[in-house]
Design a protein around this motif. Structure first.
Motif, PDB file in Angstrom:
ATOM      1  N   MET A   1      -0.022  -5.603  -4.272  1.00  0.00           N
ATOM      2  CA  MET A   1       0.265  -5.028  -3.018  1.00  0.00           C
ATOM      3  C   MET A   1      -0.983  -5.151  -2.234  1.00  0.00           C
ATOM      4  SD  MET A   1       1.011  -1.163  -2.911  1.00  0.00           S
ATOM      5  CE  MET A   1       2.642  -1.267  -3.698  1.00  0.00           C
ATOM      6  N   ILE A   2      -0.888  -4.762  -1.259  1.00  0.00           N
ATOM      7  CA  ILE A   2      -2.357  -4.650  -0.558  1.00  0.00           C
ATOM      8  C   ILE A   2      -2.421  -2.826   0.425  1.00  0.00           C
ATOM      9  CG2 ILE A   2      -3.153  -5.245   1.897  1.00  0.00           C
ATOM     10  CD1 ILE A   2      -2.520  -7.503  -0.035  1.00  0.00           C
ATOM     11  N   PRO A   3      -3.088  -2.825  -0.809  1.00  0.00           N
ATOM     12  CA  PRO A   3      -3.581  -1.332  -0.620  1.00  0.00           C
ATOM     13  C   PRO A   3      -4.057  -0.651   1.082  1.00  0.00           C
ATOM     14  CG  PRO A   3      -5.232  -1.873  -2.248  1.00  0.00           C
ATOM     15  CD  PRO A   3      -4.280  -2.969  -1.441  1.00  0.00           C
ATOM     16  N   VAL A   4      -3.285  -0.207   1.333  1.00  0.00           N
ATOM     17  CA  VAL A   4      -3.530   0.284   3.753  1.00  0.00           C
ATOM     18  C   VAL A   4      -4.422   1.004   3.360  1.00  0.00           C
ATOM     19  CG1 VAL A   4      -2.868   1.646   5.502  1.00  0.00           C
ATOM     20  CG2 VAL A   4      -1.331   0.670   4.102  1.00  0.00           C
ATOM     21  N   ARG A   5      -5.970   0.172   3.811  1.00  0.00           N
ATOM     22  CA  ARG A   5      -6.947   0.685   4.225  1.00  0.00           C
ATOM     23  C   ARG A   5      -7.635   2.352   5.422  1.00  0.00           C
ATOM     24  NH1 ARG A   5      -7.697  -3.781   1.758  1.00  0.00           N
ATOM     25  NH2 ARG A   5      -9.268  -4.091  -0.266  1.00  0.00           N
ATOM     26  N   GLY A   6      -8.259   2.555   5.897  1.00  0.00           N
ATOM     27  CA  GLY A   6      -8.761   3.432   6.816  1.00  0.00           C
ATOM     28  C   GLY A   6      -7.820   4.863   6.906  1.00  0.00           C
ATOM     29  N   TYR A   7      -6.734   5.489   5.413  1.00  0.00           N
ATOM     30  CA  TYR A   7      -6.032   6.840   5.410  1.00  0.00           C
ATOM     31  C   TYR A   7      -6.680   7.253   4.325  1.00  0.00           C
ATOM     32  CZ  TYR A   7      -3.866   5.025   9.818  1.00  0.00           C
ATOM     33  OH  TYR A   7      -3.958   5.060  10.514  1.00  0.00           O
ATOM     34  N   GLU A   8      -7.104   7.134   3.461  1.00  0.00           N
ATOM     35  CA  GLU A   8      -8.067   7.871   2.298  1.00  0.00           C
ATOM     36  C   GLU A   8      -8.614   9.144   2.533  1.00  0.00           C
ATOM     37  OE1 GLU A   8      -9.777   5.132   3.287  1.00  0.00           O
ATOM     38  OE2 GLU A   8     -10.076   3.641   2.473  1.00  0.00           O
ATOM     39  N   GLY A   9      -7.886  10.567   1.863  1.00  0.00           N
ATOM     40  CA  GLY A   9      -7.646  12.108   2.176  1.00  0.00           C
ATOM     41  C   GLY A   9      -6.711  12.062   3.209  1.00  0.00           C
ATOM     42  N   LYS A  10      -6.154  11.404   3.998  1.00  0.00           N
ATOM     43  CA  LYS A  10      -5.788  11.622   5.194  1.00  0.00           C
ATOM     44  C   LYS A  10      -4.208  12.003   4.931  1.00  0.00           C
ATOM     45  CE  LYS A  10      -8.591  10.181   8.409  1.00  0.00           C
ATOM     46  NZ  LYS A  10      -9.507   9.024   8.952  1.00  0.00           N
ATOM     47  N   THR A  11      -3.249  12.555   5.626  1.00  0.00           N
ATOM     48  CA  THR A  11      -1.998  13.005   5.504  1.00  0.00           C
ATOM     49  C   THR A  11      -1.274  11.793   6.411  1.00  0.00           C
ATOM     50  OG1 THR A  11      -2.242  15.301   5.013  1.00  0.00           O
ATOM     51  CG2 THR A  11      -0.249  14.098   5.930  1.00  0.00           C
ATOM     52  N   VAL A  12      -0.705  11.368   5.807  1.00  0.00           N
ATOM     53  CA  VAL A  12       0.608  10.221   6.890  1.00  0.00           C
ATOM     54  C   VAL A  12       2.035  10.750   6.804  1.00  0.00           C
ATOM     55  CG1 VAL A  12       1.363   7.669   7.104  1.00  0.00           C
ATOM     56  CG2 VAL A  12      -1.076   8.097   6.883  1.00  0.00           C
ATOM     57  N   ALA A  13       2.813   9.981   7.443  1.00  0.00           N
ATOM     58  CA  ALA A  13       4.541  10.220   7.269  1.00  0.00           C
ATOM     59  C   ALA A  13       4.549   9.378   7.779  1.00  0.00           C
ATOM     60  CB  ALA A  13       4.534  11.458   8.714  1.00  0.00           C
ATOM     61  N   VAL A  14       6.291   8.960   6.251  1.00  0.00           N
ATOM     62  CA  VAL A  14       7.100   7.909   6.589  1.00  0.00           C
ATOM     63  C   VAL A  14       7.933   8.247   7.043  1.00  0.00           C
ATOM     64  CG1 VAL A  14       7.926   5.742   5.147  1.00  0.00           C
ATOM     65  CG2 VAL A  14       5.630   6.765   4.602  1.00  0.00           C
ATOM     66  N   LEU A  15       8.894   7.398   8.096  1.00  0.00           N
ATOM     67  CA  LEU A  15       9.367   8.097   8.678  1.00  0.00           C
ATOM     68  C   LEU A  15      11.018   6.617   8.444  1.00  0.00           C
ATOM     69  CD1 LEU A  15      12.323   9.157  10.346  1.00  0.00           C
ATOM     70  CD2 LEU A  15      10.806   8.392  12.050  1.00  0.00           C
ATOM     71  N   GLY A  16      11.907   6.968   7.321  1.00  0.00           N
ATOM     72  CA  GLY A  16      12.270   5.588   6.993  1.00  0.00           C
ATOM     73  C   GLY A  16      11.933   5.183   5.513  1.00  0.00           C
ATOM     74  N   PHE A  17      13.247   5.385   4.736  1.00  0.00           N
ATOM     75  CA  PHE A  17      12.687   5.282   3.411  1.00  0.00           C
ATOM     76  C   PHE A  17      13.387   3.747   2.944  1.00  0.00           C
ATOM     77  CE2 PHE A  17      10.415   6.678  -0.908  1.00  0.00           C
ATOM     78  CZ  PHE A  17       9.412   6.797  -0.455  1.00  0.00           C
ATOM     79  N   GLY A  18      14.036   2.579   3.548  1.00  0.00           N
ATOM     80  CA  GLY A  18      14.449   2.378   3.022  1.00  0.00           C
ATOM     81  C   GLY A  18      13.509   0.748   2.209  1.00  0.00           C
ATOM     82  N   ARG A  19      13.333  -0.715   2.541  1.00  0.00           N
ATOM     83  CA  ARG A  19      12.480  -1.363   1.608  1.00  0.00           C
ATOM     84  C   ARG A  19      10.755  -1.361   2.324  1.00  0.00           C
ATOM     85  NH1 ARG A  19      12.331  -7.468   1.970  1.00  0.00           N
ATOM     86  NH2 ARG A  19      11.841  -7.111   3.654  1.00  0.00           N
ATOM     87  N   SER A  20      10.984  -1.432   3.833  1.00  0.00           N
ATOM     88  CA  SER A  20       8.995  -1.724   4.072  1.00  0.00           C
ATOM     89  C   SER A  20       8.620  -0.417   4.087  1.00  0.00           C
ATOM     90  CB  SER A  20       9.597  -1.752   5.497  1.00  0.00           C
ATOM     91  OG  SER A  20      10.643  -0.747   6.597  1.00  0.00           O
ATOM     92  N   GLY A  21       9.919   1.264   4.040  1.00  0.00           N
ATOM     93  CA  GLY A  21       9.006   2.691   4.028  1.00  0.00           C
ATOM     94  C   GLY A  21       8.819   2.654   2.794  1.00  0.00           C
ATOM     95  N   ARG A  22       9.563   2.621   1.622  1.00  0.00           N
ATOM     96  CA  ARG A  22       9.057   2.831   0.910  1.00  0.00           C
ATOM     97  C   ARG A  22       8.308   2.088  -0.080  1.00  0.00           C
ATOM     98  NH1 ARG A  22      11.900   4.142  -5.062  1.00  0.00           N
ATOM     99  NH2 ARG A  22      14.043   4.159  -3.158  1.00  0.00           N
ATOM    100  N   THR A  23       7.631   0.715   0.486  1.00  0.00           N
ATOM    101  CA  THR A  23       7.057   0.290   0.041  1.00  0.00           C
ATOM    102  C   THR A  23       5.693   0.538   0.776  1.00  0.00           C
ATOM    103  OG1 THR A  23       7.938  -1.820  -0.234  1.00  0.00           O
ATOM    104  CG2 THR A  23       5.766  -2.847   0.303  1.00  0.00           C
TER     105      THR A  23
END
Length: 464
Positions: free
Chosen positions: A1-23
């Motif tokens: 997996m590629i950890p997403v950088r730049g959002y440590e401690g921040k709140t991120v909303a994910v819209l759509g929870f298919g393959r790409s959203g879940r990953t």
């Protein structure tokens, strides 16, 4: 997996929870973000809860307070025909909107790359038709040549789900217009544009918007080298915008119908692939007997894959050997059976008129299974390309109307795939090709084109 950088401690909303959203949610959590998620469908919302995430509808009043980013799945419209309410709310509140492709490019590099002999590289393939085959063929050639390669994006694994690439590793991405249109950052090392034909026009506000979505990969991504199909005006325009002159090696032009002898070009004519550089032929491959690449449209794919492989340092003979072992992709000119002298070909991915036209040009004595949910445009190009069609067997809920437009072609209204396969089997003779190339979407009878192709293959298999 590629950890997403730049959002440590921040709140991120994910819209759509298919393959790409879940990953994306998992990759964001891996990078230290707090993730909330939403899906408009009950199954998607259940998946959010199974993942242990807070369910939060970003379109609800106050839901975007303290949210630093909204990550959107590709199928959700953000501009045309109208923005999704959650995206409109994000823009209203000044919340940035991105997708998993943008997160991938922003997060791929690591400090460890400085210690590598050869940092990893990314090849990104886009276009209307052939991008899946081209991406898969590039990956196959690299793997056969002993290179470390991963295939992801619109094919294979989700972009954030791949393993961190190793020293000298190559990531091959297939990117749809839905993915390239919204990504806030794209920085591939090599960009590939196959071709452009009308598709998804409602989503992009017309052909110009559709081309603009594809063009972003090159105009904003700035690849070190571009491989551009120049058989349509859009490709010629794009090639013109990318280089200083004919001797600029940052561009490789590819074509499936004409010679390219100025600059760096790869083209296919009468089944032969040729590479020219600075006026000299430096490589050639006979494509005519390669079963995994039938027809002129696949020869264009081969030209693009060859150009990428040459950019990555492979010799023509190495590429030719890998082409010979390419099995093709399911649902794309796929040979599913050959018996009693009759070939059964599954090209369920031919969901628009242009891709079906290309499929019709790849075979002789065709018994053609076509029809489904019509897209924009008339069927006259199909009629013009149907010189090898012995008979059409039309499926779909609007089969009768579809058949009526196939003027001059003997057509039988079958409605169902089962009936079409049955009638084609009864009438086919040795030397015929029974070709599923619908020239239409599948959603009137199937969940997707894969399900349609699988049904065809199962029915053909049952004939024995």
């Amino acid at each position: 997996m590629i950890p997403v950088r730049g959002y440590e401690g921040k709140t991120v909303a994910v819209l759509g929870f298919g393959r790409s959203g879940r990953t994306a949610a998992r990759a964001l959590q891996s990078g230290g973000a707090r993730v909330v998620a939403w899906d408009d469908g009950p199954a998607g919302r259940a998946a959010v809860e199974e993942e242990g995430l807070e369910l939060r509808d970003p379109a609800r009043q106050g839901a975007l307070e303290e949210v630093d980013l909204l990550v959107v799945s590709p199928g959700i419209p953000h501009l045309y025909p109208a923005p999704h309410p959650a995206i409109a709310a994000a823009w209203e509140h000044g919340v940035p909107v991105d997708n998993d492709i943008g997160l991938f490019f922003a997060s791929l590099g690591s400090s460890g790359w400085a210690r590598m002999d050869q940092p990893p590289r990314v090849v990104a393939v886009t276009g209307s038709n052939g991008k899946s085959t081209t991406a898969a063929l590039i990956h196959h050639v690299l793997t056969e040549a002993g290179k470390s390669s991963q295939l992801a994006g619109n094919i294979g694994r989700g972009v954030l789900d791949i393993d961190p690439p190793e020293d000298g590793g190559i990531v091959v991405l297939e990117l749809s217009s839905y993915q390239t249109e919204l990504a806030r950052g794209m920085t591939p090392d090599i960009g590939v544009f196959t071709n452009l034909t009308p598709d998804h026009l409602d989503r992009h506000g017309g052909l110009g918007g559709y081309f603009a979505a594809k063009r972003r990969l090159f105009s904003e991504g700035g690849p070190d080298r571009c491989v551009i199909g120049v058989d349509e005006p859009e490709g010629q325009y794009l090639a013109n915008q990318l280089v200083e002159g004919t001797g600029d090696d940052r561009l490789i032009r590819v074509s499936a119908n004409r010679k390219i002898t100025r600059g760096w070009g790869v083209f296919a004519r009468k089944g032969w692939l040729s590479e020219y550089r600075k006026g000299r032929q430096v490589g050639t491959i006979d494509l005519r007997e390669i079963k995994g690449l039938p027809g002129a449209h696949n020869h264009q794919n081969a030209c693009a894959a060859y150009a990428v492989a040459r950019t990555l340092g492979l010799a023509p003979r190495t590429i030719a050997a890998a082409f010979e072992t390419f099995p093709g992709l399911p649902h794309r000119s796929q040979l599913v059976a050959e018996r009693d002298g009759i070939a059964w070909i599954n090209d369920s991915k031919a969901t628009n008129v242009d891709s079906a036209v290309k499929a019709l040009g790849a075979f002789s004595r065709i018994r053609w299974i076509c029809g489904g949910l019509r897209k924009e445009g008339d069927l006259s190009p199909l009629v013009e390309a149907a010189g090898s069609v012995v008979k059409a067997y039309v499926i779909g809920r609007e089969a009768e109307a579809f058949a009526t437009e196939l003027k001059g072609i003997e057509a039988e209204v079958c409605t169902t795939m089962a009936r079409a396969v049955e009638r084609a089997a009864e009438e086919a003779e040795a030397g015929d090709t029974v070709l599923l190339a619908p020239a239409a979407a599948s959603f009137d009878q199937y969940d997707n084109f894969e399900k349609r192709g699988q049904d065809f293959a199962v029915l053909v298999d049952a004939l024995t």
